[in-house]
Every structure is written in structure tokens, then in C-alpha cells.
Design an enzyme around this catalytic site. Sequence first.
Site, mmCIF file in Angstrom:
data_model
loop_
_atom_site.group_PDB
_atom_site.id
_atom_site.type_symbol
_atom_site.label_atom_id
_atom_site.label_comp_id
_atom_site.label_asym_id
_atom_site.label_seq_id
_atom_site.Cartn_x
_atom_site.Cartn_y
_atom_site.Cartn_z
ATOM 1 N N PHE A 103 0.864 -1.164 0.000
ATOM 2 C CA PHE A 103 0.000 0.000 0.000
ATOM 3 C C PHE A 103 0.910 1.227 0.000
ATOM 4 O O PHE A 103 1.999 1.193 0.579
ATOM 5 C CB PHE A 103 -0.957 0.020 1.204
ATOM 6 C CG PHE A 103 -1.881 1.205 1.140
ATOM 7 C CD1 PHE A 103 -2.928 1.225 0.232
ATOM 8 C CD2 PHE A 103 -1.675 2.325 1.926
ATOM 9 C CE1 PHE A 103 -3.756 2.338 0.118
ATOM 10 C CE2 PHE A 103 -2.505 3.434 1.817
ATOM 11 C CZ PHE A 103 -3.547 3.440 0.918
ATOM 12 N N THR A 104 0.447 2.293 -0.638
ATOM 13 C CA THR A 104 1.305 3.467 -0.900
ATOM 14 C C THR A 104 2.010 3.991 0.351
ATOM 15 O O THR A 104 3.241 3.998 0.421
ATOM 16 C CB THR A 104 0.464 4.587 -1.527
ATOM 17 O OG1 THR A 104 -0.684 4.808 -0.708
ATOM 18 C CG2 THR A 104 0.003 4.203 -2.927
ATOM 19 N N ASP A 121 -2.414 -4.681 8.752
ATOM 20 C CA ASP A 121 -2.958 -3.389 8.364
ATOM 21 C C ASP A 121 -4.470 -3.611 8.439
ATOM 22 O O ASP A 121 -5.070 -4.203 7.548
ATOM 23 C CB ASP A 121 -2.515 -3.004 6.951
ATOM 24 C CG ASP A 121 -3.125 -1.673 6.509
ATOM 25 O OD1 ASP A 121 -4.147 -1.255 7.101
ATOM 26 O OD2 ASP A 121 -2.604 -1.066 5.567
ATOM 27 N N LYS A 171 -11.421 4.707 7.769
ATOM 28 C CA LYS A 171 -12.111 3.690 6.982
ATOM 29 C C LYS A 171 -13.099 2.963 7.900
ATOM 30 O O LYS A 171 -14.159 3.477 8.197
ATOM 31 C CB LYS A 171 -11.116 2.725 6.329
ATOM 32 C CG LYS A 171 -10.360 3.219 5.102
ATOM 33 C CD LYS A 171 -9.559 4.442 5.253
ATOM 34 C CE LYS A 171 -8.604 4.734 4.130
ATOM 35 N NZ LYS A 171 -7.210 4.471 4.413
ATOM 36 N N PHE A 219 1.479 10.351 -6.942
ATOM 37 C CA PHE A 219 0.107 10.386 -7.450
ATOM 38 C C PHE A 219 -0.717 11.516 -6.839
ATOM 39 O O PHE A 219 -1.659 12.004 -7.448
ATOM 40 C CB PHE A 219 -0.599 9.040 -7.218
ATOM 41 C CG PHE A 219 -0.641 8.622 -5.780
ATOM 42 C CD1 PHE A 219 0.429 7.967 -5.205
ATOM 43 C CD2 PHE A 219 -1.749 8.903 -4.993
ATOM 44 C CE1 PHE A 219 0.405 7.589 -3.866
ATOM 45 C CE2 PHE A 219 -1.787 8.533 -3.655
ATOM 46 C CZ PHE A 219 -0.700 7.881 -3.091
HETATM 47 C C1 LIG Z 1 -5.899 4.522 3.985
HETATM 48 C C2 LIG Z 1 -4.996 3.393 4.165
HETATM 49 C C3 LIG Z 1 -3.841 3.509 4.946
HETATM 50 C C4 LIG Z 1 -3.367 4.821 5.521
HETATM 51 O O1 LIG Z 1 -4.269 5.398 6.385
HETATM 52 P P1 LIG Z 1 -4.522 6.981 6.489
HETATM 53 O O2 LIG Z 1 -5.548 7.110 7.542
HETATM 54 O O3 LIG Z 1 -4.960 7.456 5.137
HETATM 55 O O4 LIG Z 1 -3.209 7.609 6.876
HETATM 56 C C5 LIG Z 1 -3.087 2.371 5.149
HETATM 57 N N1 LIG Z 1 -3.424 1.194 4.585
HETATM 58 C C6 LIG Z 1 -4.518 1.053 3.810
HETATM 59 C C7 LIG Z 1 -4.838 -0.272 3.220
HETATM 60 C C8 LIG Z 1 -5.331 2.150 3.570
HETATM 61 O O5 LIG Z 1 -6.393 2.002 2.768
#
Ligand SMILES: *Cc1c(COP(=O)(O)O)cnc(C)c1O
Length: 459
Positions: free
Chosen positions: A125-126, A216, A259, A450
Site C-alpha cells: 500500500f502506498t 494493516d 475507513k 500520485f
Molecule cells: C488509507 C490506508 C492507509 C493509511 O491510512 P490513512 O488514515 O490514510 O493515513 C493504510 N493502509 C490502507 C490499506 C489504507 O487504505
Amino acid sequence: MTQSYVAEPYKIKVVEPIAVTTRQQREQYLKEAGYNTFLLRSEHCTIDLLTDSGTTAMSDNQWAGMMLGDEAYAGSRNFTHLQQTVRQYYGFRHVVPTHQGRGAENLLSQLCIEPGDFVPGNMYFTTTRAHQELNGGTFVDIIIDEAHDSQAEHPFKGNVELAKLERLIAEVGAERIAYVCVAVTVNLAGGQPVSMANLRAVKELCGRHGIAVMFDATRCVENAYFIKEREVGFADKSIADILREMMSYADGCTMSGKKDCLVNIGGFLCMNDDELYQRASELVVLYEGMPSYGGLAGRDMEAMARGIVESVDYNYIHHRVSQCRFLADRLTEAGVPIVKPVGGHAVFLDARTFLEHLSQDEYPAQTLAAQLYLEAGVRSMERGIVSAGRNKETGDHHRPKLELVRLTIPRRVYTYAHLEAVAQACSALYRRRQEIRGLKMVYEPKLLRFFTARFEPLG
Ligand SMILES: *Cc1c(COP(=O)(O)O)cnc(C)c1O
């Protein structure tokens, strides 16, 4: 035909007007934004599917909790509530709040990665990989091969390929592996889940080698839903019970509360290890604040605690996944290529197939995202070569197999009518796909390009 049409398990109490724009206006806005949907202004977007991060509509109960914020600098009662809630639903001994997920990733990476270490994970993940690399780590992809094929139907396409992990351990030695990072679900593979059996097996393998497993956990409730739906033996278990079992196979986790905790800001880092918690409590002061607020207001922690409880309600998550399926079904009926099976937070357009006349150097996913905005004011996100960035050694582009445009569904925000409008816009574009030309990059930032890169249409 559309299979499930689950009515919203909530009703609307407050409304927020959205923009209605002309094509001419959108041409102007898109040009100003350098053909990068991240640089568009929200007020110029009709349906904003850029991300499901922090875009959630909170419940009346969460808003009521916001009024109960205890804004003391230390020892806020909202922290105590958050701590109790996380312990109850996630099962970890310790929790360190952070301003969002990447704050937790920063702490974990600094605390656990030594230069030269490897950090295997089920697809990158980025922000996760960026923090690993900043701390001298090397990410190694250990996801099953099916995840890189947009058309492979696999119920748990986010699974770790145990043989890949074993090979890495044999090659570099367990002591060079900082920890194994397992994302539940896998965002960049299309929101694909990991099975309980796989989580158990990863934990077992790592346990034998003394390697820690960190999740994660960003979309762990969606993952739990898929386990309930697809894995033998879980149909009659509650989402909360499944979540607890999932988390029992990890030594800790990073969480983006934006999320699956149903809040607009917030995150946390969890662990069972007392010594790691001690070190995290020291480091968090430097980056986020006291270990009892970690960059959050008391009211934010209260909203997150309440969001965690709401997130494991079956009706909530069932409706959320049904919305994704509704959009996917509409697109499939129109012949539009999408990633299969559909994940829990988004529908991903397969831009490589959609715009098969464009090469990867013409940024097919970036192009498609720009075109979708032009067509109907729908904002989406590129997940292809631009998001993948460059190899830090060679300077070459990472060249992911997948060129995707993510149509991300915010939680509890849009109705099926909005999704129908999105499907119609995608279908219209698909019918005249041959007319679409690619882009060239005219500005490229060094890190996480990006977000702010700029483009121009090719001649
Ligand atoms: C959004 C996200 C993150 C990072 O979280 P932020 O709250 O945007 O800093 C890490 N891993 C995944 C899979 C994500 O979708």
C-alpha cells in the site's frame, strides 16, 4: 441481473447539496487540476468517489458523542473509552491513538525496521511501503499470484502465498525480516479479503520462526464480512466474533480509523508486547502527542469508539458491500471491464482492458479517471503506474500489472441512484473508448507522486 438490493439501514437527517456542473466548466476545472483528480476541488465534483477515507457520514450517536469530548491534555475519559472499545473488539492489550493510519505506520516502521530489513506483505500500500522504505526496509510482495490478475475469480484473493514467505525466510533469514505485514482487506488488489485459514497459517509459520505479524487492519470489518459469507464454518458467527478471531492471529496492527471505524479523522497502533508499547509511547510524543490522545481531540476519540461499535453491525456492513455489488452489476451488464470478484469498499475499473489501445506509458488509468470526471463530474482515483511510483534503486517506474481506476464508495453517504448515475457515465465512456487519447506527465514529485503529479493530454 442485479442480485441484491439491500435498502439503506439508516434514514437521512441532514442533507448536503452537491455541485451540478456543465461539461465546459469541467473541462476548465480538469485542466486547472493538471488532469489529476486529487487536485480537483471538492465543490466541483458531483459524485465524489475519490476515496472512502474520512468521507464517512457519522451517525447521530457519534455526533452526540462529539459533544462529550473531554479535552483535557492528559488522561481524557474519551481515551479510556477508546481503549476499552479497542480491547473489546480488536483484542489487543495496548492501543496508541494516532491522527490517522499513516501516523501508526510511521511509529511501527521506525520502531521495528532496521536498515537492510525486509518487510513482506500481501501487496503494497502506498503510505505503508513509503514508511517502510524511509526506514531502510525493503518491501517484498508475498500475495498469491491470482491477486495480480484482474479476472481471476478467487474468494480470498488477498491471501498470502505461504511458499513465497517461506522462500524469503530461507533466502534472507528470519532475523532480517522486521515483521510480516498482512492487510485485511487488500486495497490495491481491489479490496480483496484474506481467509481465516490463511491468517491462521501465516501466524503459525511466523510463530515457528519468531517473526511478528502485524495487520494493516484498515478494512478489517469488510474482511470479516467476506469470511462470514464465503468461508466454511463462519456463516452463523457474528461479525464481532469473526473480527476478534482474525485479530487473535496478529501481534498488533495499524489502523486507519478513517475507513472501518466510521470517522472523518483518526487512527491507532495496537500491540500485545509491553516493551514495544513502552517504546511506542515514547515515540508518539514526538510525532503525534501524548499517548492518551495521539494527535486527536477527545471528541474524535469518542466518535471513533462509537464508530467501532457501529461498524460490526451486520446490517451496516451487509448494505455497504451490497452497494459495491450493485454498481459492479450495472457495469458488468454494460460490458465495462472491472476487477473480479468485487471487493468491499470499491469497484475497480480495469483501465488496461478498457483503454487497450493505450500503452502503460500513456497512463491509461490516469486518463480514464480524468475522462470520467469530464463525462459526469464523477471523481475517482488512479491505481496504476502513477500510484506505484519508482524503484528507489534504479529510478525506473514500478510497472504494476494492474492499471485500475477506483470508484470508492464512501460509507453511508450515497444512495443507489447516485451509483446508477456513475454506471451510466462509465457505460457512455466505454461505448466511445476508441476516441480517448492518453496523457503525459509534466510534473512529478519525488514522494507519493500520485497525490500532486500534473499531466497534459497527448497531441
Ligand atoms: C488509507 C490506508 C492507509 C493509511 O491510512 P490513512 O488514515 O490514510 O493515513 C493504510 N493502509 C490502507 C490499506 C489504507 O487504505
